[in-house]
Motif scaffolding. Structure first.
Motif, short mmCIF file in Angstrom:
data_model
loop_
_atom_site.label_atom_id
_atom_site.label_comp_id
_atom_site.label_asym_id
_atom_site.label_seq_id
_atom_site.Cartn_x
_atom_site.Cartn_y
_atom_site.Cartn_z
N MET A 186 48.51 39.12 53.17
CA MET A 186 49.51 39.83 52.36
C MET A 186 48.86 40.79 51.36
N ASN A 187 47.59 40.57 51.08
CA ASN A 187 46.86 41.39 50.13
C ASN A 187 46.11 42.54 50.83
N PHE A 188 46.61 42.93 52.00
CA PHE A 188 45.88 43.90 52.84
C PHE A 188 45.63 45.23 52.15
N ALA A 189 46.54 45.69 51.29
CA ALA A 189 46.39 47.00 50.64
C ALA A 189 45.13 47.05 49.79
N SER A 190 44.83 45.96 49.09
CA SER A 190 43.62 45.91 48.26
C SER A 190 42.37 46.03 49.12
N TYR A 191 42.38 45.37 50.26
CA TYR A 191 41.22 45.42 51.16
C TYR A 191 41.05 46.83 51.74
N VAL A 192 42.16 47.50 52.02
CA VAL A 192 42.10 48.87 52.52
C VAL A 192 41.45 49.77 51.48
N CYS A 193 41.90 49.66 50.24
CA CYS A 193 41.36 50.52 49.18
C CYS A 193 39.88 50.25 48.94
N LYS A 194 39.48 48.98 49.01
CA LYS A 194 38.07 48.64 48.80
C LYS A 194 37.19 49.14 49.96
N ALA A 195 37.75 49.14 51.15
CA ALA A 195 36.97 49.53 52.33
C ALA A 195 36.84 51.04 52.48
N TYR A 196 37.73 51.80 51.85
CA TYR A 196 37.75 53.25 52.03
C TYR A 196 36.52 53.88 51.37
N ARG A 197 35.83 54.74 52.10
CA ARG A 197 34.63 55.40 51.60
C ARG A 197 34.79 56.92 51.54
N GLY A 198 36.00 57.41 51.70
CA GLY A 198 36.25 58.84 51.64
C GLY A 198 36.43 59.32 50.21
N THR A 199 36.77 60.58 50.07
CA THR A 199 36.91 61.20 48.75
C THR A 199 38.35 61.36 48.30
N LYS A 200 39.30 61.27 49.23
CA LYS A 200 40.71 61.49 48.89
C LYS A 200 41.42 60.15 48.72
N LEU A 201 41.11 59.47 47.63
CA LEU A 201 41.70 58.16 47.38
C LEU A 201 43.17 58.32 47.02
N PRO A 202 44.07 57.67 47.76
CA PRO A 202 45.49 57.79 47.48
C PRO A 202 45.85 57.22 46.11
N GLN A 203 46.93 57.71 45.55
CA GLN A 203 47.40 57.22 44.26
C GLN A 203 47.68 55.73 44.32
N ALA A 204 48.13 55.25 45.47
CA ALA A 204 48.43 53.82 45.60
C ALA A 204 47.21 52.96 45.31
N CYS A 205 46.02 53.44 45.67
CA CYS A 205 44.80 52.69 45.37
C CYS A 205 44.46 52.76 43.89
N ARG A 206 44.63 53.94 43.30
CA ARG A 206 44.31 54.09 41.88
C ARG A 206 45.25 53.29 40.99
N SER A 207 46.47 53.08 41.48
CA SER A 207 47.46 52.40 40.65
C SER A 207 47.48 50.89 40.83
N LEU A 208 46.65 50.37 41.75
CA LEU A 208 46.59 48.92 41.93
C LEU A 208 46.05 48.27 40.66
N SER A 209 46.70 47.25 40.20
CA SER A 209 46.26 46.54 39.00
C SER A 209 45.03 45.71 39.32
N LYS A 210 44.32 45.28 38.27
CA LYS A 210 43.14 44.46 38.48
C LYS A 210 43.48 43.17 39.20
N SER A 211 44.62 42.62 38.89
CA SER A 211 45.00 41.37 39.54
C SER A 211 45.25 41.56 41.02
N GLU A 212 45.78 42.75 41.40
CA GLU A 212 46.04 43.02 42.80
C GLU A 212 44.76 43.27 43.57
N ASN A 213 43.71 43.72 42.86
CA ASN A 213 42.45 44.00 43.53
C ASN A 213 41.61 42.75 43.73
N LEU A 214 42.00 41.65 43.11
CA LEU A 214 41.26 40.41 43.29
C LEU A 214 41.78 39.65 44.50
N PRO A 215 40.90 39.06 45.31
CA PRO A 215 41.36 38.25 46.44
C PRO A 215 42.25 37.11 45.94
#
Length: 242
Positions: free
Chosen positions: A197-226
């Motif tokens: 269910m926490n797949f979005a956080s894993y997507v943002c962490k795995a992305y190595r490109g330069t065009k980081l979507p706003q959805a990744c930037r707006s994830l809270s610290k708690s959402e970024n933790l497994p």
């Protein structure tokens, strides 16, 4: 021998420096648009069509990829096989019965006939939404809902769909570690297991490109933790009778 005066030598040196600078700029531009810099994250979803928990995940969670812009950095792969298996006579046995085998194959055909992720996901979303409403018998209406032709039905009837499902069976059987339930979500070869269910956080962490979507930037610290998700009654286990 003709001797070049200092001004000519200066001009030649400037031209060489300009040429070297141009080559350097070109190289930097090539590096900036290389596949390594812009490679999307691959998200593979192993599921079965009549598992209510798969349907809930697709309809209420996975769909957010398209709503928050994350799909712009994701290669989404839908693999409708799940906990099915191939019998000794070559026929498929599905966890939720023959109707599930039918819909697994229809969705596999739709992915093949309409490789555009928006098109085939719209169809899959529609079918899974009907599953949640226990109206899966109305699945043919999803061709109109998704504005697609009924070509995938021909794919099912002519046997190509069975071949697709056999390929999905092989792929699912080669998962490492083996899947224990569905939905089983893999992000860039990393199985999320109970934390799917926490797949979005894993997507943002795995992305190595330069065009980081706003959805990744707006994830809270708690959402970024497994998160330690409790999978009780939220998945369809392999080998479980229904």
């Amino acid at each position: 021998m003709l001797h070049k005066n200092p001004s000519q030598l200066h001009k030649m040196a400037c031209k060489k420096l300009l040429l070297m600078f141009s080559l350097l700029v070109s190289l930097l531009l090539l590096l900036s648009i290389s596949p390594c810099a812009t490679e999307n994250v691959t998200v593979s979803v192993y599921y079965e069509t009549l598992c209510p928990y798969c349907a809930d995940f697709i309809v209420n969670h996975l769909v957010k990829l398209f709503q928050n812009g994350l799909i712009s950095i994701v290669n989404l792969r839908m693999i409708p096989w799940g906990n099915a298996f191939i019998q000794s006579d070559g026929n498929f046995a599905c966890q939720h019965g023959p109707d599930e085998c039918l819909l697994n194959t229809i969705e596999a055909c739709t992915v093949a006939v309409y490789p555009d992720v928006v098109k085939h996901f719209n169809f899959i979303y529609c079918v899974e939404h009907l599953t949640l409403q226990r109206k899966q018998a109305e699945w043919m209406s999803c061709f109109d809902t998704a504005r697609l032709s009924e070509v995938p039905i021909n794919c099912y009837k002519n046997g190509y769909g069975k071949q697709l499902e056999q390929n999905y069976a092989t792929e699912t059987g080669q998962l490492n570690p083996p899947h224990r339930f569905v939905p089983w979500v893999v992000v860039n070869n990393q199985p999320l297991q109970e934390d799917f269910m926490n797949f979005a956080s894993y997507v943002c962490k795995a992305y190595r490109g330069t065009k980081l979507p706003q959805a990744c930037r707006s994830l809270s610290k708690s959402e970024n933790l497994p998160k330690n998700s409790d999978s009780t009654n939220s998945v369809c286990y392999a080998g479980e009778d229904t």
